[in-house]
Motif scaffolding. Structure first.
Motif, PDB file in Angstrom:
ATOM      1  N   UNK A  69       0.796  -0.992  -0.069  1.00 22.90           N
ATOM      2  CA  UNK A  69       0.088   0.036   0.019  1.00 22.90           C
ATOM      3  C   UNK A  69       1.009   1.231  -0.117  1.00 22.90           C
ATOM      4  N   UNK A  70       0.400   2.317  -0.618  1.00 22.97           N
ATOM      5  CA  UNK A  70       0.867   3.491  -0.542  1.00 22.97           C
ATOM      6  C   UNK A  70       0.207   4.483   0.566  1.00 22.97           C
ATOM      7  N   UNK A  71      -0.638   4.086   0.983  1.00 22.89           N
ATOM      8  CA  UNK A  71      -1.619   4.752   1.815  1.00 22.89           C
ATOM      9  C   UNK A  71      -2.278   5.879   1.259  1.00 22.89           C
ATOM     10  N   UNK A  72      -2.920   5.299  -0.052  1.00 21.75           N
ATOM     11  CA  UNK A  72      -3.686   6.105  -0.829  1.00 21.75           C
ATOM     12  C   UNK A  72      -4.738   7.167  -0.147  1.00 21.75           C
ATOM     13  N   UNK A  73      -4.714   8.275  -0.146  1.00 25.70           N
ATOM     14  CA  UNK A  73      -5.695   9.249   0.536  1.00 25.70           C
ATOM     15  C   UNK A  73      -6.580   9.761  -0.200  1.00 25.70           C
ATOM     16  N   UNK A  74      -7.894   9.862   0.057  1.00 23.41           N
ATOM     17  CA  UNK A  74      -8.820  10.610  -0.644  1.00 23.41           C
ATOM     18  C   UNK A  74      -8.524  12.252  -0.775  1.00 23.41           C
ATOM     19  N   UNK A  75      -8.826  12.476  -1.948  1.00 26.76           N
ATOM     20  CA  UNK A  75      -8.397  14.213  -2.358  1.00 26.76           C
ATOM     21  C   UNK A  75      -9.790  15.032  -2.238  1.00 26.76           C
ATOM     22  N   UNK A  76     -10.468  14.924  -1.260  1.00 27.31           N
ATOM     23  CA  UNK A  76     -11.547  15.695  -1.063  1.00 27.31           C
ATOM     24  C   UNK A  76     -11.301  16.737  -0.161  1.00 27.31           C
ATOM     25  N   UNK A 107     -10.446  17.139   3.016  1.00 24.47           N
ATOM     26  CA  UNK A 107     -10.682  17.067   4.304  1.00 24.47           C
ATOM     27  C   UNK A 107      -9.037  17.062   5.034  1.00 24.47           C
ATOM     28  N   UNK A 108      -9.084  17.813   5.980  1.00 24.54           N
ATOM     29  CA  UNK A 108      -7.687  17.953   6.752  1.00 24.54           C
ATOM     30  C   UNK A 108      -7.190  16.750   7.315  1.00 24.54           C
ATOM     31  N   UNK A 109      -8.160  15.942   7.893  1.00 25.21           N
ATOM     32  CA  UNK A 109      -7.967  14.536   8.514  1.00 25.21           C
ATOM     33  C   UNK A 109      -7.635  13.386   7.850  1.00 25.21           C
ATOM     34  N   UNK A 110      -7.403  13.720   6.351  1.00 28.97           N
ATOM     35  CA  UNK A 110      -7.265  12.415   5.405  1.00 28.97           C
ATOM     36  C   UNK A 110      -6.003  11.618   5.766  1.00 28.97           C
ATOM     37  N   UNK A 111      -4.864  12.364   5.946  1.00 27.79           N
ATOM     38  CA  UNK A 111      -3.425  11.926   6.089  1.00 27.79           C
ATOM     39  C   UNK A 111      -3.598  10.948   7.401  1.00 27.79           C
ATOM     40  N   UNK A 112      -3.881  11.752   8.578  1.00 32.21           N
ATOM     41  CA  UNK A 112      -3.842  10.787   9.720  1.00 32.21           C
ATOM     42  C   UNK A 112      -4.842   9.717   9.755  1.00 32.21           C
ATOM     43  N   UNK A 113      -5.846   9.855   9.253  1.00 29.83           N
ATOM     44  CA  UNK A 113      -6.909   8.798   9.287  1.00 29.83           C
ATOM     45  C   UNK A 113      -6.239   7.656   8.371  1.00 29.83           C
ATOM     46  N   UNK A 114      -5.984   7.791   7.197  1.00 28.58           N
ATOM     47  CA  UNK A 114      -5.225   7.083   6.295  1.00 28.58           C
ATOM     48  C   UNK A 114      -4.330   6.127   6.985  1.00 28.58           C
ATOM     49  N   UNK A 115      -3.456   6.871   7.742  1.00 25.68           N
ATOM     50  CA  UNK A 115      -2.417   6.046   8.346  1.00 25.68           C
ATOM     51  C   UNK A 115      -2.978   5.079   9.374  1.00 25.68           C
ATOM     52  N   UNK A 116      -3.893   5.647  10.345  1.00 23.46           N
ATOM     53  CA  UNK A 116      -4.310   4.722  11.157  1.00 23.46           C
ATOM     54  C   UNK A 116      -5.165   3.511  10.421  1.00 23.46           C
ATOM     55  N   UNK A 169       6.805   4.777  -0.340  1.00 24.63           N
ATOM     56  CA  UNK A 169       7.200   5.774   0.033  1.00 24.63           C
ATOM     57  C   UNK A 169       6.842   6.958  -0.930  1.00 24.63           C
ATOM     58  N   UNK A 170       6.162   8.137  -0.442  1.00 29.16           N
ATOM     59  CA  UNK A 170       5.648   9.285  -1.310  1.00 29.16           C
ATOM     60  C   UNK A 170       5.738  10.431  -0.794  1.00 29.16           C
ATOM     61  N   UNK A 171       5.634  11.530  -1.426  1.00 26.80           N
ATOM     62  CA  UNK A 171       5.774  12.935  -0.973  1.00 26.80           C
ATOM     63  C   UNK A 171       4.810  13.735  -1.712  1.00 26.80           C
ATOM     64  N   UNK A 172       3.447  13.043  -1.640  1.00 30.15           N
ATOM     65  CA  UNK A 172       2.518  13.842  -2.557  1.00 30.15           C
ATOM     66  C   UNK A 172       0.964  13.882  -1.782  1.00 30.15           C
ATOM     67  N   UNK A 173       0.339  14.590  -2.035  1.00 26.27           N
ATOM     68  CA  UNK A 173      -1.045  14.860  -1.361  1.00 26.27           C
ATOM     69  C   UNK A 173      -1.856  13.615  -1.451  1.00 26.27           C
ATOM     70  N   UNK A 201      -0.808  -4.973  -4.610  1.00 24.35           N
ATOM     71  CA  UNK A 201      -0.970  -3.416  -4.085  1.00 24.35           C
ATOM     72  C   UNK A 201      -2.450  -3.368  -4.157  1.00 24.35           C
ATOM     73  N   UNK A 202      -3.167  -3.360  -3.074  1.00 23.86           N
ATOM     74  CA  UNK A 202      -4.577  -3.612  -3.011  1.00 23.86           C
ATOM     75  C   UNK A 202      -5.051  -2.222  -2.568  1.00 23.86           C
ATOM     76  N   UNK A 203      -4.401  -1.168  -2.178  1.00 22.92           N
ATOM     77  CA  UNK A 203      -5.146   0.188  -2.099  1.00 22.92           C
ATOM     78  C   UNK A 203      -4.990   1.071  -3.368  1.00 22.92           C
ATOM     79  N   UNK A 204      -6.144   1.394  -3.946  1.00 21.81           N
ATOM     80  CA  UNK A 204      -5.897   2.341  -5.124  1.00 21.81           C
ATOM     81  C   UNK A 204      -7.051   3.452  -4.858  1.00 21.81           C
ATOM     82  N   UNK A 205      -6.419   4.588  -5.045  1.00 17.67           N
ATOM     83  CA  UNK A 205      -7.401   5.770  -5.097  1.00 17.67           C
ATOM     84  C   UNK A 205      -8.049   5.949  -3.805  1.00 17.67           C
ATOM     85  N   UNK A 206      -9.533   6.132  -3.935  1.00 15.78           N
ATOM     86  CA  UNK A 206     -10.227   6.665  -2.924  1.00 15.78           C
ATOM     87  C   UNK A 206     -11.100   5.128  -2.480  1.00 15.78           C
TER      88      UNK A 206
END
Length: 353
Positions: free
Chosen positions: A21-28, A30-39, A60-64, A321-326
């Protein structure tokens, strides 16, 4: 250096079956997307350990759109809640990191996880880390080549003397902590260039093939080239792994309908950055076909396809790679559960027959 038992990473006879997984995070927005995604990533890895998955790799990535920029920290959290699953990356962008710090961080992870750590080294498929860490993209090849050379020297876990152009030289320096096995296992991740395949063999490192956009059958020549290069250097056979995207659900139709809109949105968005046309349903169906790069469907469909790919390439490991986008967390959790409880044992059964 003590001999390292590469069979713990998987063999052709008994391949390890993992998840990425890359920890794909929704791009909507919401400020809590990254913390919630990591959990959620931690919860998914804990479930993977419980249902029998062999390996979890964090990219490892450095993108929103991806939440994981420090895989070793997330892996340490996972280590504290798991017992058997191996812990690694997919990939660590060595070009924009310090090889000594990478070795120290993952040797530390190896200690706290009781010998379950490994690392997959690569250039990465995005370039954001270069500007972020003050590096010149024009140095892309030199940075990776020299840093990989230093990392390989560190694997002996003895005094290191090394000189290059990307950092000050080392003279009889030791790096701590060391590992119980005497070597931190490291794969080289490649996207399809023969030079990278031969380099992996030259350093005696296992090879991880990123099979994303074309048939796994198209990588047979690279797998053969790697084995031939090992033979020329009189090195034993080493593991070859493969990383591909996919999704598992109860039926083929359900899996495809859950995955397609997220796959299309992700690939279209990245495509805009790279000048690609919008992702189409035809592309999706071609990739999801029996010999395509997308491992999506029911447990039986995915297991049959993994077994075919393992035989075709002589794999010692497969990573989905089981996590894709949202794709929602609940659907990812079900995909992880089905992969561990049904796909993994079925693949083993198919390969044993």
């Amino acid at each position: 250096m003590p001999d390292f038992d590469f069979s713990v990473l998987g063999t052709r006879e008994h391949p390890t079956l993992g998840l990425d997984t890359f920890g794909d995070a929704p791009l909507d927005g919401a400020p809590g997307n990254h913390p919630q995604t990591l959990r959620e990533v931690v919860a998914e890895a804990v479930l993977a350990d419980r249902v029998g998955v062999d390996y979890i790799g964090l990219g490892e990535h450095h993108r929103p759109d991806y939440a994981i920029s420090a895989p070793d920290v997330v892996l340490a959290a996972i280590a504290g809640q798991t017992e058997r699953i191996r812990l690694g990356t997919g990939v660590t962008v060595l070009s924009s990191d310090d090889p000594i710090r990478v070795y120290q961080r993952f040797a530390t992870l190896d200690a706290v996880s009781n010998g379950r750590a490994e690392v997959q080294l690569g250039r990465g498929s995005f370039i954001e880390s270069f500007g972020l860490f003050g590096l010149e993209l024009s140095d892309y090849d030199r940075l990776f080549a020299e840093k990989l050379d230093l990392f390989a020297a560190l694997q002996a876990e003895g005094p290191v003397s090394w000189e290059g152009t990307v950092r000050p030289p080392l003279v009889d320096q030791r790096v701590y902590p060391t590992t119980a096995a005497g070597r931190l296992p490291a794969w080289i991740g490649v996207g399809g260039t023969p030079q990278s395949v031969v380099r992996a063999a030259q350093y005696g490192m296992p090879l991880m093939l990123a099979v994303i956009g074309s048939s796994p059958a198209g990588f047979v020549q690279l797998a053969d080239l790697y084995r031939e290069a090992l033979g020329r250097m009189e090195l034993p056979e080493l593991p070859i792994g493969m990383h591909s995207p996919g999704h598992v659900a109860a039926t083929d139709e359900e899996a495809r309908e859950q995955l397609y809109p997220n796959q299309a949105e992700l690939y279209t968005r990245i495509g805009r950055e790279r000048g690609w046309p919008p992702y189409s349903r035809i592309q999706f169906e071609q990739a999801a076909s029996p010999q395509g790069a997308l491992f999506v469907g029911s447990p039986e469909t995915v297991a049959q396809k993994i077994a075919w790919a393992a035989r075709t390439l002589g794999l010692s490991r497969f990573q989905l790679k089981y996590s894709v986008g949202s794709l929602p967390h609940e659907q990812r959790m079900e995909s992880v559960r089905l992969y561990g409880e049904e796909v993994v044992p079925r693949v083993r059964e198919l390969l044993a027959s």
